[in-house]
Design a protein around this motif. Structure first.
Motif, PDB file in Angstrom:
ATOM      1  N   ALA A 137      -4.930  28.027 -72.179  1.00 55.61           N
ATOM      2  CA  ALA A 137      -4.324  28.979 -71.515  1.00 55.61           C
ATOM      3  C   ALA A 137      -3.340  28.232 -70.399  1.00 55.61           C
ATOM      4  CB  ALA A 137      -5.146  30.169 -70.738  1.00 55.61           C
ATOM      5  N   GLU A 138      -2.331  29.068 -69.945  1.00 58.70           N
ATOM      6  CA  GLU A 138      -1.310  28.389 -68.972  1.00 58.70           C
ATOM      7  C   GLU A 138      -2.031  27.799 -67.638  1.00 58.70           C
ATOM      8  OE1 GLU A 138       2.027  30.720 -68.261  1.00 58.70           O
ATOM      9  OE2 GLU A 138       2.610  30.921 -70.414  1.00 58.70           O
ATOM     10  N   ASN A 139      -3.079  28.667 -67.336  1.00 57.03           N
ATOM     11  CA  ASN A 139      -3.977  28.168 -66.074  1.00 57.03           C
ATOM     12  C   ASN A 139      -5.175  27.137 -66.671  1.00 57.03           C
ATOM     13  OD1 ASN A 139      -5.243  30.311 -67.246  1.00 57.03           O
ATOM     14  ND2 ASN A 139      -5.800  31.134 -65.074  1.00 57.03           N
ATOM     15  N   GLY A 140      -5.454  27.019 -67.601  1.00 55.30           N
ATOM     16  CA  GLY A 140      -6.388  25.976 -68.232  1.00 55.30           C
ATOM     17  C   GLY A 140      -6.390  24.654 -67.895  1.00 55.30           C
ATOM     18  N   TRP A 141      -7.257  23.872 -68.252  1.00 59.21           N
ATOM     19  CA  TRP A 141      -7.281  22.351 -67.991  1.00 59.21           C
ATOM     20  C   TRP A 141      -5.938  21.652 -68.925  1.00 59.21           C
ATOM     21  CZ3 TRP A 141     -13.066  20.838 -68.148  1.00 59.21           C
ATOM     22  CH2 TRP A 141     -13.769  21.685 -67.263  1.00 59.21           C
ATOM     23  N   ILE A 142      -5.979  22.008 -70.223  1.00 59.11           N
ATOM     24  CA  ILE A 142      -4.933  21.508 -70.931  1.00 59.11           C
ATOM     25  C   ILE A 142      -3.713  22.325 -70.962  1.00 59.11           C
ATOM     26  CG2 ILE A 142      -4.378  20.780 -73.305  1.00 59.11           C
ATOM     27  CD1 ILE A 142      -7.432  20.377 -73.901  1.00 59.11           C
ATOM     28  N   GLY A 143      -3.844  23.520 -70.890  1.00 61.61           N
ATOM     29  CA  GLY A 143      -2.655  24.428 -70.790  1.00 61.61           C
ATOM     30  C   GLY A 143      -1.726  24.191 -69.884  1.00 61.61           C
ATOM     31  N   SER A 144      -2.384  23.970 -68.464  1.00 64.58           N
ATOM     32  CA  SER A 144      -1.637  23.777 -67.219  1.00 64.58           C
ATOM     33  C   SER A 144      -0.889  22.471 -67.382  1.00 64.58           C
ATOM     34  CB  SER A 144      -2.505  23.569 -66.149  1.00 64.58           C
ATOM     35  OG  SER A 144      -3.437  22.636 -66.267  1.00 64.58           O
ATOM     36  N   LEU A 145      -1.416  21.485 -68.144  1.00 60.46           N
ATOM     37  CA  LEU A 145      -0.397  20.074 -68.392  1.00 60.46           C
ATOM     38  C   LEU A 145       0.658  20.475 -69.491  1.00 60.46           C
ATOM     39  CD1 LEU A 145      -3.490  17.840 -68.604  1.00 60.46           C
ATOM     40  CD2 LEU A 145      -2.183  18.336 -66.393  1.00 60.46           C
ATOM     41  N   LEU A 146       0.493  21.326 -70.436  1.00 61.13           N
ATOM     42  CA  LEU A 146       1.274  21.649 -71.550  1.00 61.13           C
ATOM     43  C   LEU A 146       2.502  22.530 -70.858  1.00 61.13           C
ATOM     44  CD1 LEU A 146      -0.848  21.879 -74.639  1.00 61.13           C
ATOM     45  CD2 LEU A 146       0.686  19.823 -73.807  1.00 61.13           C
ATOM     46  N   ALA A 147       2.286  23.253 -69.983  1.00 63.80           N
ATOM     47  CA  ALA A 147       3.030  24.446 -69.709  1.00 63.80           C
ATOM     48  C   ALA A 147       4.381  24.134 -69.036  1.00 63.80           C
ATOM     49  CB  ALA A 147       2.261  25.503 -68.571  1.00 63.80           C
ATOM     50  N   PRO A 148       4.444  22.968 -68.324  1.00 66.21           N
ATOM     51  CA  PRO A 148       5.710  22.330 -67.716  1.00 66.21           C
ATOM     52  C   PRO A 148       6.399  21.588 -68.651  1.00 66.21           C
ATOM     53  CG  PRO A 148       3.849  21.681 -66.242  1.00 66.21           C
ATOM     54  CD  PRO A 148       3.052  22.223 -67.606  1.00 66.21           C
ATOM     55  N   LEU A 149       5.786  21.251 -69.834  1.00 65.60           N
ATOM     56  CA  LEU A 149       6.732  20.815 -71.053  1.00 65.60           C
ATOM     57  C   LEU A 149       7.252  21.854 -71.727  1.00 65.60           C
ATOM     58  CD1 LEU A 149       4.426  17.799 -71.727  1.00 65.60           C
ATOM     59  CD2 LEU A 149       6.274  17.852 -70.497  1.00 65.60           C
ATOM     60  N   GLY A 150       7.081  23.247 -71.367  1.00 66.82           N
ATOM     61  CA  GLY A 150       7.371  24.151 -72.270  1.00 66.82           C
ATOM     62  C   GLY A 150       6.624  24.414 -73.448  1.00 66.82           C
ATOM     63  N   ILE A 151       5.501  24.006 -73.471  1.00 64.98           N
ATOM     64  CA  ILE A 151       4.524  24.133 -74.908  1.00 64.98           C
ATOM     65  C   ILE A 151       3.216  25.274 -74.252  1.00 64.98           C
ATOM     66  CG2 ILE A 151       2.891  23.075 -76.361  1.00 64.98           C
ATOM     67  CD1 ILE A 151       4.513  20.387 -75.693  1.00 64.98           C
ATOM     68  N   LYS A 152       3.391  26.266 -74.955  1.00 63.91           N
ATOM     69  CA  LYS A 152       2.554  27.141 -74.995  1.00 63.91           C
ATOM     70  C   LYS A 152       1.669  27.538 -76.123  1.00 63.91           C
ATOM     71  CE  LYS A 152       2.048  32.233 -73.681  1.00 63.91           C
ATOM     72  NZ  LYS A 152       2.452  33.613 -73.679  1.00 63.91           N
ATOM     73  N   VAL A 153       0.258  27.343 -75.977  1.00 67.42           N
ATOM     74  CA  VAL A 153      -0.853  27.280 -77.003  1.00 67.42           C
ATOM     75  C   VAL A 153      -1.484  28.625 -77.031  1.00 67.42           C
ATOM     76  CG1 VAL A 153      -2.670  25.923 -78.022  1.00 67.42           C
ATOM     77  CG2 VAL A 153      -0.808  24.708 -76.724  1.00 67.42           C
ATOM     78  N   ALA A 154      -2.157  29.000 -76.234  1.00 71.24           N
ATOM     79  CA  ALA A 154      -2.924  30.171 -76.124  1.00 71.24           C
ATOM     80  C   ALA A 154      -1.673  31.581 -76.305  1.00 71.24           C
ATOM     81  CB  ALA A 154      -3.522  30.380 -74.700  1.00 71.24           C
ATOM     82  N   PHE A 155      -2.335  32.396 -77.295  1.00 70.62           N
ATOM     83  CA  PHE A 155      -1.917  33.467 -77.514  1.00 70.62           C
ATOM     84  C   PHE A 155      -0.507  33.400 -78.563  1.00 70.62           C
ATOM     85  CE2 PHE A 155      -3.630  34.107 -73.190  1.00 70.62           C
ATOM     86  CZ  PHE A 155      -4.939  34.463 -73.749  1.00 70.62           C
TER      87      PHE A 155
END
Length: 295
Positions: A137-155
């Protein structure tokens, strides 16, 4: 006279061809075990599948075509089969790397890493889905690192791919691992002695021996991914035409009491899976026969 006696003795003492070919097992019970096997397979597999096709056969071809050509159905089938094939291909590549490291090298923590491979087998699918959603998720451990790169995984469909890779990796590793362990190292040493490089040895010696196991692992990972439900619905977002998988659509149709739609989609998935698995098994048998001729 002696020749006639010899011929008569030979003919009398020889067992009939059918009796000679008949081999009796030390432990009897073939008929009983075969009957129980057929009965059990019929109750668990054949009868439910037959009921599925019988229910679908009640519809006309026009009705079946209308259900399958609906945009939501096509997108759900495309997501399920497309991402399942992609996940199986990813697991094939990275599973080969993991197997090679576990089998050919001895390093600290190898047994722990080997045991971690089986976690998706024992972990409930709902727990896996919640854990992956929390991480990506965007506030998760991995998702928070990918969000600044414009990569959204969850949902998103990418989240579905991550879940399918997670649950399918052990099938490739556990299928290829024993085959690679049994591969004779002397074959590789002989190839090196004859002047073959590392990539040539892998391509001409190692790969032909493990290719049938790779295809089997790919088929198992694909089959597992196509029918996955629990771990996907938490991370997918389940948006119609975007991130909705076919098993979820079947459940939705059942909840809407649209049983014809549900059975039609299920039968289509079953037929498509059988066709793909048949092709993969054909490639596997071709690879085995080709390897046997080469040997």
């Amino acid at each position: 006279m002696s020749d006639m006696t010899l011929d008569r003795t030979t003919l009398v003492g020889a067992a009939p061809p059918t009796a000679a070919r008949r081999q009796h097992s030390v432990i009897p019970g073939f008929g009983l075990t075969l009957g129980l096997t057929l009965l059990w397979l019929s109750l668990i597999v054949l009868i439910p599948l037959a009921a599925l096709f019988v229910k679908t056969a009640e519809l006309s071809l026009e009705q079946i075509a209308a259900i399958l050509t609906a945009q939501r159905t096509l997108n759900a089938l495309k997501i399920s089969f497309g991402l399942s094939l992609a996940a199986a291909a990813i697991n094939l590549v990275f599973g080969a790397v993991i197997v090679w490291a576990l089998v050919r090298y001895d390093f600290p923590g190898r047994r722990i890493l080997d045991g971690l491979i089986d976690i998706p087998f024992a972990l409930p699918t709902a727990v896996a889905g919640i854990a992956l959603t929390t991480l990506y998720a965007e506030n998760g451990w991995i998702g928070s690192l990918l969000a600044p790169l414009g990569i959204k995984v969850a949902f998103t469909p990418l989240g579905i791919l991550v879940a399918l890779v997670f649950i399918g990796l052990p099938f490739v590793v556990r299928t290829v691992q024993p085959v690679l362990e049994d591969l004779d190292h002397e074959l590789e040493e002989a190839a090196a002695t004859l002047g073959a490089g590392r990539w040539t040895t892998i391509r001409r010696v190692v790969l032909p021996a493990v290719l049938p196991a790779f295809l089997t692992g790919f088929a198992l990972a694909f089959a597992r991914a196509v029918g996955e439900y629990g771990s996907v619905i938490f991370i997918a977002g389940n948006l119609p035409n975007i991130s909705e998988i076919a098993p979820l659509l079947i459940v939705i149709r059942l909840e809407e009491f649209r049983y014809a739609d549900a059975t039609t989609i299920a039968a289509t998935m079953l037929v498509a899976s059988f066709i793909l698995l048949f092709i993969i098994n054909g490639l596997q048998r071709w690879s085995q026969s080709r390897t046997g001729r080469t040997a």
